[in-house]
Enzyme design. Sequence first.
Site, PDB file in Angstrom:
ATOM      1  N   ASP A  29      49.580  31.847  51.530  1.00 41.54           N
ATOM      2  CA  ASP A  29      49.591  31.174  52.826  1.00 41.54           C
ATOM      3  C   ASP A  29      49.729  32.231  53.936  1.00 41.54           C
ATOM      4  OD1 ASP A  29      50.143  29.786  55.127  1.00 41.54           O
ATOM      5  OD2 ASP A  29      51.780  28.571  54.279  1.00 41.54           O
ATOM      6  N   GLU A  79      57.382  61.346  54.893  1.00 45.04           N
ATOM      7  CA  GLU A  79      57.574  61.180  53.454  1.00 45.04           C
ATOM      8  C   GLU A  79      56.214  61.114  52.771  1.00 45.04           C
ATOM      9  OE1 GLU A  79      58.935  57.197  52.278  1.00 45.04           O
ATOM     10  OE2 GLU A  79      59.334  56.849  54.389  1.00 45.04           O
ATOM     11  N   CYS A 111      62.293  56.994  55.572  1.00 46.60           N
ATOM     12  CA  CYS A 111      61.929  56.673  56.966  1.00 46.60           C
ATOM     13  C   CYS A 111      62.926  57.241  57.981  1.00 46.60           C
ATOM     14  CB  CYS A 111      61.827  55.152  57.129  1.00 46.60           C
ATOM     15  SG  CYS A 111      60.628  54.438  56.005  1.00 46.60           S
ATOM     16  N   TYR A 143      51.680  50.952  49.110  1.00 45.07           N
ATOM     17  CA  TYR A 143      52.409  50.343  47.995  1.00 45.07           C
ATOM     18  C   TYR A 143      51.475  49.949  46.854  1.00 45.07           C
ATOM     19  CZ  TYR A 143      56.464  49.985  51.081  1.00 45.07           C
ATOM     20  OH  TYR A 143      57.509  50.268  51.918  1.00 45.07           O
ATOM     21  N   SER A 201      66.009  46.568  48.787  1.00 50.12           N
ATOM     22  CA  SER A 201      65.845  47.338  50.034  1.00 50.12           C
ATOM     23  C   SER A 201      66.204  46.476  51.247  1.00 50.12           C
ATOM     24  CB  SER A 201      64.437  47.935  50.156  1.00 50.12           C
ATOM     25  OG  SER A 201      63.482  46.942  50.419  1.00 50.12           O
ATOM     26  N   HIS A 233      64.552  50.233  62.826  1.00 46.61           N
ATOM     27  CA  HIS A 233      63.473  50.684  61.943  1.00 46.61           C
ATOM     28  C   HIS A 233      62.762  49.417  61.461  1.00 46.61           C
ATOM     29  CE1 HIS A 233      61.163  52.174  58.692  1.00 46.61           C
ATOM     30  NE2 HIS A 233      61.927  51.624  57.766  1.00 46.61           N
ATOM     31  N   LYS A 242      66.370  40.164  60.864  1.00 47.23           N
ATOM     32  CA  LYS A 242      67.398  39.765  59.890  1.00 47.23           C
ATOM     33  C   LYS A 242      68.698  40.515  60.165  1.00 47.23           C
ATOM     34  CE  LYS A 242      64.230  39.225  55.929  1.00 47.23           C
ATOM     35  NZ  LYS A 242      64.567  38.299  54.863  1.00 47.23           N
ATOM     36  N   ASN A 275      53.782  49.209  58.816  1.00 53.78           N
ATOM     37  CA  ASN A 275      54.858  50.171  58.606  1.00 53.78           C
ATOM     38  C   ASN A 275      54.316  51.585  58.762  1.00 53.78           C
ATOM     39  OD1 ASN A 275      57.213  51.428  57.906  1.00 53.78           O
ATOM     40  ND2 ASN A 275      57.337  50.590  55.822  1.00 53.78           N
ATOM     41  N   SER A 308      65.307  54.571  53.160  1.00 51.55           N
ATOM     42  CA  SER A 308      65.686  54.138  51.809  1.00 51.55           C
ATOM     43  C   SER A 308      66.129  55.318  50.971  1.00 51.55           C
ATOM     44  CB  SER A 308      64.491  53.461  51.129  1.00 51.55           C
ATOM     45  OG  SER A 308      64.252  52.208  51.703  1.00 51.55           O
TER      46      SER A 308
HETATM   47  N1  COA Z   1      55.487  30.413  55.766  1.00 50.76           N
HETATM   48  C1  COA Z   1      56.453  31.088  56.425  1.00 50.76           C
HETATM   49  N2  COA Z   1      57.292  31.956  55.780  1.00 50.76           N
HETATM   50  C2  COA Z   1      57.101  32.167  54.469  1.00 50.76           C
HETATM   51  C3  COA Z   1      56.093  31.505  53.743  1.00 50.76           C
HETATM   52  C4  COA Z   1      55.254  30.591  54.457  1.00 50.76           C
HETATM   53  N3  COA Z   1      54.289  29.932  53.834  1.00 50.76           N
HETATM   54  N4  COA Z   1      56.160  31.917  52.455  1.00 50.76           N
HETATM   55  C5  COA Z   1      57.184  32.816  52.383  1.00 50.76           C
HETATM   56  N5  COA Z   1      57.750  32.954  53.588  1.00 50.76           N
HETATM   57  C6  COA Z   1      58.863  33.828  53.958  1.00 50.76           C
HETATM   58  C7  COA Z   1      59.983  33.863  52.953  1.00 50.76           C
HETATM   59  O1  COA Z   1      60.868  32.770  53.126  1.00 50.76           O
HETATM   60  C8  COA Z   1      60.630  35.201  53.285  1.00 50.76           C
HETATM   61  O2  COA Z   1      61.423  35.073  54.425  1.00 50.76           O
HETATM   62  P1  COA Z   1      62.966  35.528  54.394  1.00 50.76           P
HETATM   63  O3  COA Z   1      62.954  36.941  53.902  1.00 50.76           O
HETATM   64  O4  COA Z   1      63.415  35.407  55.815  1.00 50.76           O
HETATM   65  O5  COA Z   1      63.643  34.619  53.428  1.00 50.76           O
HETATM   66  C9  COA Z   1      59.444  36.077  53.670  1.00 50.76           C
HETATM   67  O6  COA Z   1      58.376  35.183  53.986  1.00 50.76           O
HETATM   68  C10 COA Z   1      58.987  37.020  52.570  1.00 50.76           C
HETATM   69  O7  COA Z   1      58.822  36.271  51.419  1.00 50.76           O
HETATM   70  P2  COA Z   1      59.269  36.835  49.997  1.00 50.76           P
HETATM   71  O8  COA Z   1      58.986  35.829  48.952  1.00 50.76           O
HETATM   72  O9  COA Z   1      60.673  37.371  50.082  1.00 50.76           O
HETATM   73  O10 COA Z   1      58.238  38.055  49.916  1.00 50.76           O
HETATM   74  P3  COA Z   1      57.949  39.030  48.740  1.00 50.76           P
HETATM   75  O11 COA Z   1      58.919  38.908  47.652  1.00 50.76           O
HETATM   76  O12 COA Z   1      56.526  38.901  48.416  1.00 50.76           O
HETATM   77  O13 COA Z   1      58.168  40.477  49.415  1.00 50.76           O
HETATM   78  C11 COA Z   1      59.117  42.257  50.669  1.00 50.76           C
HETATM   79  C12 COA Z   1      58.690  40.790  50.678  1.00 50.76           C
HETATM   80  C13 COA Z   1      59.499  42.715  52.063  1.00 50.76           C
HETATM   81  C14 COA Z   1      60.327  42.418  49.736  1.00 50.76           C
HETATM   82  C15 COA Z   1      57.935  43.116  50.136  1.00 50.76           C
HETATM   83  O14 COA Z   1      56.890  43.058  51.062  1.00 50.76           O
HETATM   84  C16 COA Z   1      58.303  44.574  49.871  1.00 50.76           C
HETATM   85  O15 COA Z   1      58.775  44.913  48.794  1.00 50.76           O
HETATM   86  N6  COA Z   1      58.031  45.477  50.845  1.00 50.76           N
HETATM   87  C17 COA Z   1      58.281  46.895  50.703  1.00 50.76           C
HETATM   88  C18 COA Z   1      59.736  47.289  50.865  1.00 50.76           C
HETATM   89  C19 COA Z   1      60.275  47.039  52.249  1.00 50.76           C
HETATM   90  O16 COA Z   1      59.538  46.959  53.215  1.00 50.76           O
HETATM   91  N7  COA Z   1      61.599  46.964  52.361  1.00 50.76           N
HETATM   92  C20 COA Z   1      62.258  46.737  53.635  1.00 50.76           C
HETATM   93  C21 COA Z   1      63.530  47.477  53.804  1.00 50.76           C
HETATM   94  S1  COA Z   1      63.239  49.225  53.943  1.00 50.76           S
END
Ligand code: COA
Length: 394
Positions: A29, A79, A111, A143, A201, A233, A242, A275, A308
Amino acid sequence: MKIGIDKIGFYAPHLYLDMTRLAENRNIDPDKFTIGIGQEKMAVPPMTQDAVTLAANAAVDMLNDVDKEAIDFVIFGTETGVDSSKSAAVYVHELLGLNPYARAIEVKQACYGATAGIQMAKAHIAMNPGSKVLVLGSDIARYGLSTPGEATQGAGAVALLISAEPHILAVEDESVYFTADIMDFWRPVYSDKAFADGKLSNEQYIAFFSRVWEQYKTKADLELNDFAAVCYHLPYTKMGYKALKTVLDEGNEEVQERLLTNYKLSTVYNRNVGNIYTGSLYLSLLSLLEQTNELTAGDRIGMFSYGSGAVGEFFTGILQPDYQDYLSIERHNALFASRSEVTVSEYEAMFDDALPTDGSAVELEIDSDPARVCLAGIADNKRQYVNKEKNTTL
Ligand code: COA
């Protein structure tokens, strides 16, 4: 003596992928990417751009001849550097034609590298008030196709000119930093893609923010109401939100509204680039400064840096009189307006395309890349960089 950011430059590759198209292609979605993660467009680097060229392109229009003569230290946070020995800073130093009586080094801690660079620059200028330091944050975030991290990729660089009596932001002395060994994100030397424990993370980012913020308040004797904005960041734009949410109720109603409005403005550029690892916090600061007329001299901006692995730091800066006159809004608007969209299959082909790693030579076609500084190929195991304006090849 005030020390801080005198100029800010930014560069992203001329190609981008629309996140809605990516979501549709991956049967996800689109709201998950645009709302849940908070990303609209992701910069896609052509083969002719790497961490060195992105950084050089971020700085090339920002520096005048006086700056080039005064810079005696180039600190390159990355990095995704291109060499295990030679620093990316040395390439950029030559491509920009800087004063040869300079230090040039690369700094790595995910980062966080550019933040370490700013603090080193500040100490250097305190000892050498006539110097200027060029701090670069430049990366390509990779990634992997169809991974959870795919929606949080991007590419770009920020260049910061650090000086005494800066025109944009004076960095204050109080700062809190924190290190702990966490395997939330890493990239072994054999891999061109990062590994991430995404949930960990997210968790650690917020835990580190909480630790440094709590300590900062005591150390600096300040509270949330003292801030006009807090920049984060931004691996993706929802992440900083968040963290901000966890402290928002410490402020009165007016402050909450101000911080939320400014947070949104601080994410506009990142939302459209993705990013950029080391440069992300500074792209967010640039976005805030270039998207609002509401901030005034004397306003305090909080900065949360997270790399990280992990290192976190909270520090602050005070906006300087007429800081708007030292921004390059038109140049950055033109950069965004001139980008071209790629299809998902074009992006996938570019993602899988790689430079040779067996020592063979390659020549790249640089005419289709509008960037001033490009990678023109590899010969004798040496990267061949070109500054089209200087007509020099390294
Ligand atoms: N409509 C609106 N929001 C939606 C949705 C929809 N249809 N479907 C999912 N979402 C929301 C989820 O509720 C979640 O929100 P929340 O985090 O506020 O709860 C968000 O979208 C992400 O969904 P999630 O299922 O957690 O995503 P994911 O498991 O596929 O991965 C990351 C998200 C960020 C963990 C992933 O992109 C990642 O590993 N990124 C690299 C590491 C990174 O950037 N880390 C950040 C700290 S350095």
